[in-house]
Design an enzyme around this catalytic site. Structure first.
Site, short mmCIF file in Angstrom:
data_model
loop_
_atom_site.label_atom_id
_atom_site.label_comp_id
_atom_site.label_asym_id
_atom_site.label_seq_id
_atom_site.Cartn_x
_atom_site.Cartn_y
_atom_site.Cartn_z
N HIS A 77 5.93 -28.29 12.85
CA HIS A 77 5.70 -27.45 11.75
C HIS A 77 5.34 -26.15 12.43
O HIS A 77 4.85 -25.92 13.58
CB HIS A 77 4.57 -28.05 10.88
CG HIS A 77 4.64 -29.36 10.16
ND1 HIS A 77 4.54 -30.52 10.58
CD2 HIS A 77 5.03 -29.45 8.95
CE1 HIS A 77 4.77 -31.39 9.77
NE2 HIS A 77 5.16 -30.79 8.80
N GLU A 208 13.16 -34.13 2.50
CA GLU A 208 12.47 -35.28 2.73
C GLU A 208 11.69 -35.73 1.84
O GLU A 208 10.91 -35.37 1.22
CB GLU A 208 11.35 -35.28 3.85
CG GLU A 208 10.71 -36.55 4.40
CD GLU A 208 9.91 -36.33 5.63
OE1 GLU A 208 8.82 -37.18 5.74
OE2 GLU A 208 10.15 -35.42 6.49
N GLU A 244 12.27 -40.94 5.45
CA GLU A 244 11.34 -41.48 6.21
C GLU A 244 10.96 -42.92 5.68
O GLU A 244 10.69 -43.12 4.24
CB GLU A 244 10.17 -40.77 6.36
CG GLU A 244 8.88 -41.33 6.83
CD GLU A 244 7.79 -40.60 7.03
OE1 GLU A 244 6.70 -40.95 6.95
OE2 GLU A 244 7.90 -39.27 7.18
N HIS A 247 7.97 -43.67 3.59
CA HIS A 247 7.79 -43.16 2.36
C HIS A 247 8.79 -44.02 1.18
O HIS A 247 8.28 -44.11 0.27
CB HIS A 247 8.55 -41.78 2.29
CG HIS A 247 7.73 -40.88 3.18
ND1 HIS A 247 8.05 -39.39 3.28
CD2 HIS A 247 6.40 -41.00 3.79
CE1 HIS A 247 7.15 -38.93 3.98
NE2 HIS A 247 6.16 -39.59 4.24
N ASP A 272 13.32 -39.95 9.73
CA ASP A 272 12.02 -39.96 10.43
C ASP A 272 11.53 -41.46 10.97
O ASP A 272 11.06 -42.15 9.88
CB ASP A 272 10.98 -39.25 9.56
CG ASP A 272 10.90 -37.83 9.54
OD1 ASP A 272 11.65 -37.33 10.36
OD2 ASP A 272 9.82 -37.06 9.17
N ASP A 283 0.50 -44.16 3.27
CA ASP A 283 1.45 -43.58 4.39
C ASP A 283 0.71 -43.95 5.73
O ASP A 283 -0.16 -42.83 6.39
CB ASP A 283 1.78 -42.22 4.29
CG ASP A 283 3.10 -41.86 5.13
OD1 ASP A 283 3.58 -42.84 5.90
OD2 ASP A 283 3.38 -40.58 4.94
N ASP A 285 2.19 -44.18 9.04
CA ASP A 285 3.09 -43.62 10.02
C ASP A 285 3.08 -44.33 11.45
O ASP A 285 2.69 -43.78 12.42
CB ASP A 285 2.57 -42.17 10.10
CG ASP A 285 3.03 -41.20 9.12
OD1 ASP A 285 4.16 -41.09 8.62
OD2 ASP A 285 2.15 -40.18 8.88
N ASP A 315 8.47 -39.61 13.60
CA ASP A 315 7.12 -38.95 12.70
C ASP A 315 6.20 -40.01 12.63
O ASP A 315 5.92 -40.89 11.69
CB ASP A 315 7.73 -38.47 11.48
CG ASP A 315 6.73 -38.08 10.79
OD1 ASP A 315 5.52 -37.91 10.91
OD2 ASP A 315 7.10 -37.65 9.45
#
Length: 412
Positions: A77, A208, A244, A247, A272, A283, A285, A315
């Site tokens: 980012h 995304e 992802e 998600h 991702d 989430d 991750d 990610d």
């Protein structure tokens, strides 16, 4: 030696070409291990010092990590690459200074940017959204930040640019004009497409999906929601999807669901590559370590011919209890191995052709006669009525789900 090299070539392509691994900058180098219930646990030496000094240390540490890990790509980012300033001009100067260093490090190492994205969700100005904000002043700020993000993508030679609508949605429908917000978001994307063409940016645009968190309902809910949005506003030729799986499970789907659905419509652009704990409902991750999941994902990827110019971006973040620096290496290496094994499994499934043959046989009635006309879109209801009057009640056949699952397990 030749035999050893053949081990890494699958379906005429090197494994590294199927597995375009990328390290994400925000979790791996900006993450602190903090959560809503606890203070930071990951105390990294590169995060110490004044903001710009630590940003440079962080970037050098990241490239040392990429090089030792052996990956060719990274993602970031704008606001985790360089700190935000008190004005847009100061933020842009900070980003210019840090990306000058990134460009040098890319040149020295050969490591490239898989994708860039703009953080249009963390700052308080975006608490009611960015492209969907009810205040045009905020939307304009998001547009200015996006313009710089696209310039940065061109500067660093990014192969993709991702849009994640973290706060493009609503918490309450009572204060939300959904139709207006969706139209504004579409127009925001159209501005991005226009500027991309203007500056000659050669990269793939990706959206995304995510169903919730932080918003109660986010407009990019899942793959089918995004595809419908893009087609409705005539944007489908300009965008693909960055899926992802964590998600996807938040949306109530299986791990591989959105990868398969996006691929079926020719819209799968990148993945991702993380996972979550569906029993928790948020989430998390985590790094992907389930070979069943990676086999299903890689099967879809191989069947569509690969992900280029997209890739498999980790990610994911080490657990806040995994505090040793070596854990960052172990997590990435373990996930890379899991995807490599998934790839080899997927190729065996495809090359053996057993499951594909069973699926083809299951749909064989659409290869001739009335079924073929249905498949081509030329059949009519009158023909169907005549067919039933002549042939009577259908003889329904078994779906054989357990047989398919047992055969699939043979490859894992």
């Amino acid at each position: 030696m030749a035999a050893h090299e053949d081990f890494f070539v699958l379906m005429g392509r090197k494994m590294e070409d199927w597995l375009r691994f990328s390290v994400c900058y925000w979790h791996s180098f900006c993450g602190t291990g903090a959560d809503p219930f606890g203070a930071p646990t990951l105390h990294r030496p590169w995060n110490e010092g004044a903001p710009m000094d630590s940003a440079k240390k962080r970037l050098r540490a990241a490239f040392e990590f990429f090089t030792k890990l052996g990956v060719k790509y990274y993602t970031f980012h704008d606001r985790d690459m360089a700190p935000e300033g008190s004005t847009l001009e100061e933020s842009n100067r900070n980003l210019d200074e840090i990306t000058d260093l990134a460009l040098q490090l890319q040149s020295q190492t050969g490591i490239q940017v898989l994708w860039v994205t703009c953080n249009l969700f963390a700052h308080q100005r975006y608490m009611n959204g960015a492209a969907t904000n009810p205040d045009c002043h905020v939307l304009a700020y998001a547009g200015a930040q996006l313009k710089k993000g696209l310039d940065t993508a061109k500067k660093l030679g990014a192969e993709n640019f991702v849009f994640w609508g973290g706060r493009e949605g609503f918490l309450s429908v009572h204060n939300t004009d959904v139709a207006v917000e969706l139209k504004h978001m579409a127009n925001f994307f159209k501005m991005a497409v226009k500027y991309k063409d203007k500056i000659g940016l050669k990269c793939q645009f990706l959206i995304e999906p995510k169903p919730k968190e932080p918003s109660k309902h986010q407009y990019d809910y899942d793959a089918m929601s995004v595809i419908a949005f893009l087609k409705h506003y005539g944007l489908e030729s300009h965008f693909k999807l960055n899926i992802e799986p964590n998600h996807t499970t938040l949306a109530g789907h299986s791990y591989e669901h959105d990868v398969v659905m996006a691929s079926a419509f020719g819209m799968l652009g990148s993945v991702d590559s993380n996972t979550g704990s569906p029993d928790l409902g948020w989430d998390t991750d985590q790094f992907p370590m389930d070979i069943r999941n990676t086999t299903l994902v890689m099967k879809a990827i191989v069947e569509q011919g690969g992900l280029q110019p997209g890739g498999l971006n980790f990610d994911a973040k080490v657990r806040r209890e995994s505090t040793d620096l070596e854990d960052l290496f172990i997590a990435h290496i373990g996930a890379m191995d899991t995807f490599a094994r998934g790839l080899r499994n997927a190729v065996r499934i495809i090359e053996d052709g057993l499951i594909a043959g069973m699926v083809k046989e299951r749909y064989s009635s659409f290869s001739h006669g009335l079924g073929q006309r249905v498949d081509e879109g030329s059949a009519s209801l009158e023909e169907m009525e005549a067919f039933i009057k002549q042939n009577g009640e259908p003889n329904v056949t078994s779906g054989k789900q357990e047989k398919y699952e047992s055969i699939f397990n043979h490859y894992i």
